[in-house]
Enzyme design. Sequence first.
Site, PDB file in Angstrom:
ATOM      1  N   CYS A  30     101.725  -5.427 -44.780  1.00 17.11           N
ATOM      2  CA  CYS A  30     101.351  -6.785 -45.237  1.00 17.11           C
ATOM      3  C   CYS A  30     100.823  -6.752 -46.667  1.00 17.11           C
ATOM      4  O   CYS A  30     100.152  -7.672 -47.103  1.00 17.11           O
ATOM      5  CB  CYS A  30     100.303  -7.398 -44.323  1.00 17.11           C
ATOM      6  SG  CYS A  30     100.994  -8.252 -42.905  1.00 17.11           S
ATOM      7  N   ARG A  61     109.419   5.796 -47.531  1.00 17.42           N
ATOM      8  CA  ARG A  61     108.059   6.013 -48.035  1.00 17.42           C
ATOM      9  C   ARG A  61     108.013   6.860 -49.292  1.00 17.42           C
ATOM     10  O   ARG A  61     108.926   7.654 -49.551  1.00 17.42           O
ATOM     11  CB  ARG A  61     107.252   6.753 -46.946  1.00 17.42           C
ATOM     12  CG  ARG A  61     107.086   5.987 -45.648  1.00 17.42           C
ATOM     13  CD  ARG A  61     106.010   4.969 -45.772  1.00 17.42           C
ATOM     14  NE  ARG A  61     105.858   4.160 -44.575  1.00 17.42           N
ATOM     15  CZ  ARG A  61     104.690   3.627 -44.189  1.00 17.42           C
ATOM     16  NH1 ARG A  61     103.600   3.840 -44.884  1.00 17.42           N
ATOM     17  NH2 ARG A  61     104.622   2.857 -43.119  1.00 17.42           N
ATOM     18  N   ASP A  76      94.502   2.316 -47.641  1.00 21.96           N
ATOM     19  CA  ASP A  76      94.845   2.252 -46.210  1.00 21.96           C
ATOM     20  C   ASP A  76      93.654   2.435 -45.269  1.00 21.96           C
ATOM     21  O   ASP A  76      93.585   1.759 -44.261  1.00 21.96           O
ATOM     22  CB  ASP A  76      95.905   3.318 -45.907  1.00 21.96           C
ATOM     23  CG  ASP A  76      96.609   3.088 -44.576  1.00 21.96           C
ATOM     24  OD1 ASP A  76      96.917   1.931 -44.260  1.00 21.96           O
ATOM     25  OD2 ASP A  76      96.859   4.073 -43.846  1.00 21.96           O
ATOM     26  N   SER A 129      99.833  -3.480 -40.801  1.00 22.44           N
ATOM     27  CA  SER A 129     100.756  -2.612 -41.529  1.00 22.44           C
ATOM     28  C   SER A 129     101.831  -3.460 -42.209  1.00 22.44           C
ATOM     29  O   SER A 129     102.288  -4.459 -41.657  1.00 22.44           O
ATOM     30  CB  SER A 129     101.433  -1.645 -40.554  1.00 22.44           C
ATOM     31  OG  SER A 129     100.452  -0.918 -39.866  1.00 22.44           O
ATOM     32  N   ARG A 137     106.251   5.067 -36.931  1.00 17.56           N
ATOM     33  CA  ARG A 137     105.288   5.369 -35.884  1.00 17.56           C
ATOM     34  C   ARG A 137     105.813   4.834 -34.564  1.00 17.56           C
ATOM     35  O   ARG A 137     106.533   3.844 -34.525  1.00 17.56           O
ATOM     36  CB  ARG A 137     103.937   4.707 -36.184  1.00 17.56           C
ATOM     37  CG  ARG A 137     103.143   5.356 -37.284  1.00 17.56           C
ATOM     38  CD  ARG A 137     101.748   4.756 -37.413  1.00 17.56           C
ATOM     39  NE  ARG A 137     101.772   3.415 -37.927  1.00 17.56           N
ATOM     40  CZ  ARG A 137     101.610   2.315 -37.208  1.00 17.56           C
ATOM     41  NH1 ARG A 137     101.388   2.400 -35.897  1.00 17.56           N
ATOM     42  NH2 ARG A 137     101.652   1.127 -37.753  1.00 17.56           N
ATOM     43  N   HIS A 150      90.939   0.318 -40.843  1.00 17.30           N
ATOM     44  CA  HIS A 150      92.255   0.261 -41.496  1.00 17.30           C
ATOM     45  C   HIS A 150      92.139  -0.675 -42.704  1.00 17.30           C
ATOM     46  O   HIS A 150      92.639  -1.790 -42.683  1.00 17.30           O
ATOM     47  CB  HIS A 150      93.262  -0.288 -40.461  1.00 17.30           C
ATOM     48  CG  HIS A 150      94.692  -0.126 -40.847  1.00 17.30           C
ATOM     49  ND1 HIS A 150      95.700  -0.826 -40.208  1.00 17.30           N
ATOM     50  CD2 HIS A 150      95.305   0.645 -41.770  1.00 17.30           C
ATOM     51  CE1 HIS A 150      96.870  -0.497 -40.725  1.00 17.30           C
ATOM     52  NE2 HIS A 150      96.662   0.387 -41.675  1.00 17.30           N
ATOM     53  N   TYR A 179     108.328  12.371 -38.526  1.00 13.46           N
ATOM     54  CA  TYR A 179     108.003  11.222 -39.381  1.00 13.46           C
ATOM     55  C   TYR A 179     106.507  11.197 -39.716  1.00 13.46           C
ATOM     56  O   TYR A 179     105.657  11.350 -38.822  1.00 13.46           O
ATOM     57  CB  TYR A 179     108.425   9.891 -38.708  1.00 13.46           C
ATOM     58  CG  TYR A 179     107.821   8.724 -39.453  1.00 13.46           C
ATOM     59  CD1 TYR A 179     108.363   8.330 -40.667  1.00 13.46           C
ATOM     60  CD2 TYR A 179     106.660   8.104 -39.007  1.00 13.46           C
ATOM     61  CE1 TYR A 179     107.760   7.323 -41.411  1.00 13.46           C
ATOM     62  CE2 TYR A 179     106.049   7.094 -39.742  1.00 13.46           C
ATOM     63  CZ  TYR A 179     106.605   6.706 -40.944  1.00 13.46           C
ATOM     64  OH  TYR A 179     106.008   5.732 -41.680  1.00 13.46           O
ATOM     65  N   LYS A 215      96.656   8.530 -39.500  1.00  8.45           N
ATOM     66  CA  LYS A 215      96.350   7.572 -38.439  1.00  8.45           C
ATOM     67  C   LYS A 215      95.661   8.258 -37.251  1.00  8.45           C
ATOM     68  O   LYS A 215      94.746   7.704 -36.642  1.00  8.45           O
ATOM     69  CB  LYS A 215      97.636   6.893 -37.967  1.00  8.45           C
ATOM     70  CG  LYS A 215      98.393   6.189 -39.073  1.00  8.45           C
ATOM     71  CD  LYS A 215      97.584   5.112 -39.714  1.00  8.45           C
ATOM     72  CE  LYS A 215      98.422   4.287 -40.671  1.00  8.45           C
ATOM     73  NZ  LYS A 215      97.650   3.239 -41.324  1.00  8.45           N
TER      74      LYS A 215
HETATM   75  C1  OXD Z   1     100.799   1.993 -41.349  1.00  8.50           C
HETATM   76  C2  OXD Z   1     100.781   2.923 -42.501  1.00  8.50           C
HETATM   77  O1  OXD Z   1     101.746   2.058 -40.566  1.00  8.50           O
HETATM   78  O2  OXD Z   1      99.835   2.826 -43.290  1.00  8.50           O
HETATM   79  O3  OXD Z   1      99.860   1.202 -41.218  1.00  8.50           O
HETATM   80  O4  OXD Z   1     101.681   3.772 -42.631  1.00  8.50           O
HETATM   81 MN    MN Z   2      98.270   1.575 -42.584  1.00  4.81          MN
END
Ligand code: OXD
Ligand code: MN
Length: 586
Positions: free
Chosen positions: A250, A370, A277, A248, A69, A226, A197, A206
């Site tokens: 974590c 991913r 998420d 993100s 991102r 989130h 991406y 998002k």
């Molecule tokens: C993020 C994701 O970047 O979930 O938070 O991809």
């Molecule tokens: Mn996320």
Amino acid sequence: MTNNKYVLDWINEMAAMTQPDKIVWIDGTEAQAEELRAEACSTGEISKLNQELLPGCYLHRTAINDVARVEDRTFICTSKKEDAGNINNWMDPSECYAKLSKLYAGSMKGRTMYVIPYSMGIVGSDFAKYGIELTDSIYVVLNMLIMTRVGTNVLEALGDDAGFIKGLHARADIDEANRYICHFPEDNTIWSVNSGYGGNVLLGKKCFALRIASYLGRKEGWMAEHMLILGIEAPNGDVKYICAAFPSACGKTNLAMLIPPEFYKSKGYKVWCVGDDISWLRIGSDGRLWAVNPENGFFGVAPGTNVKSNPNALATTMKNTIFTNVVENLDNNTVWWEGLDKNPPKNARNWKGEVWDCTDGSKGAHPNSRFTAMATNCPCLSDKFNDPAGVPISAIVFGGRRAKTAPLVYQSTSWQNGTFVGSIMASETTAAAAGAVGVVRRDPMAMRPFVGYDMGDYFKHWLDMGKKIPNAPKIFHVNWFRTDDEGHFIWPGFGDNMRVLMWILARCEGAVDARETAIGYVPYVKDIEIAGLDIDEKTIEGLLQVDTALWKEDIPGIRAFYEQVGDRVPAELYEELNALEARLNG
Ligand code: OXD
Ligand code: MN
């Protein structure tokens, strides 16, 4: 597929600008998806993996300048700058439309425009919101088919209504300098250009389910957060649900799918994943807060996922999965990433598609590589995943990555205090030099990159919601990442995090007392279950310690952050901050 005038007029307008050779409507059928997979394989956009070992799985590589991102290229385009706030990048909507129109102009010449009607949430449910994404990428179509609910039933549910989110994505030249991810919350519109991406182009995730949805939630009296959602089932079959927000990367996916430690498993406890998420939260007629996961799949970080860290995620990816930017094992046409196991393939290509020598010290998979996997392939998926009503939430958990400051867990004293706790969430990056203190990034509610309006107004919305929920969840903060003097993590994490969640649920039920500290309620050492752990009570005592000096050091950083957010930070949060400071000094 529809006679909806708003849909048709908009598509005509976008097609006139982008000039595709063809327009193809995505109907959600397996037959059409299979045709698209075959076409994408024939052009090299994706490649088919070993169908015996990984049935229905494919590999994709993004351009090497396009792997994550891009927060500095992400804009909230409200007519007034102050409505986007100081934390977001802002562009005037007409200026942005004009600028991006030039980038879109003719960008689909010689290409196909795919029309993807999709729903975030279960079609027809109170939570559901509909979107249409126009894209010139089959990769995007295939990902959206996994991540959202796609099909003609979405158009039927929309009927003649204008209430859908208009998303336009064009790959254009994948030019970094002209990459834009722009949101027009006042127009229900998202424009994304020059990226391929996931986080920038799967517009349901998002862009819609957080940025646009947070804006709509404020207007309509609900919340888009989130947060993962998990359920803990007691031996008597009773399930309690928790939402948790972490920045993100974590470990949200790991927590959402955790395997209970033997101590709990042998007693009959089970953990169920509802989402990893995003949560949409509404007040139910019973006065509780109810949550759904508006997504239909997982777009998870691959590196570090293994049989120990997250066996459920690994199992989920064994079929019908799209892998992006991982290592290609040329011996058996499968995939690999750092942290999967200790056997990197000898005959392989790295995420860039180059021949890769696993002994040369370079990474084979991109750190942000991913998997896009179907939720319904997850072995611990909750039976409420497809329940239109969602699940009632007992606890909200915030978490950051703090080496020393935050204890393993603490409970806020009220919804207002819990909102304050969320608003000061932070994570540290560890500095390279040994012993150096990490850089603190404030990431309120893990929403810093995802709030579609002013952050101060967002805090206010949290406070307002609290006043309207008669039976609100209790709010907690956890920190799995406390380190010892050598920088090693003290708490084992992963499945053992359930021990902390059990204390949280016990608090929600009023089943345990707690110690009152300056920051909130902290467990008594005896109330954190350590049976089967290689950790003694003294270590737990250390993990639960609240270091007043470190908290005092944190206060100026919090004040500076509030000042950066600006003058819409609610007075109640300054009251909480002042009261915290007074307690620390007292
Ligand atoms: C993020 C994701 O970047 O979930 O938070 O991809
Ligand atoms: Mn996320």
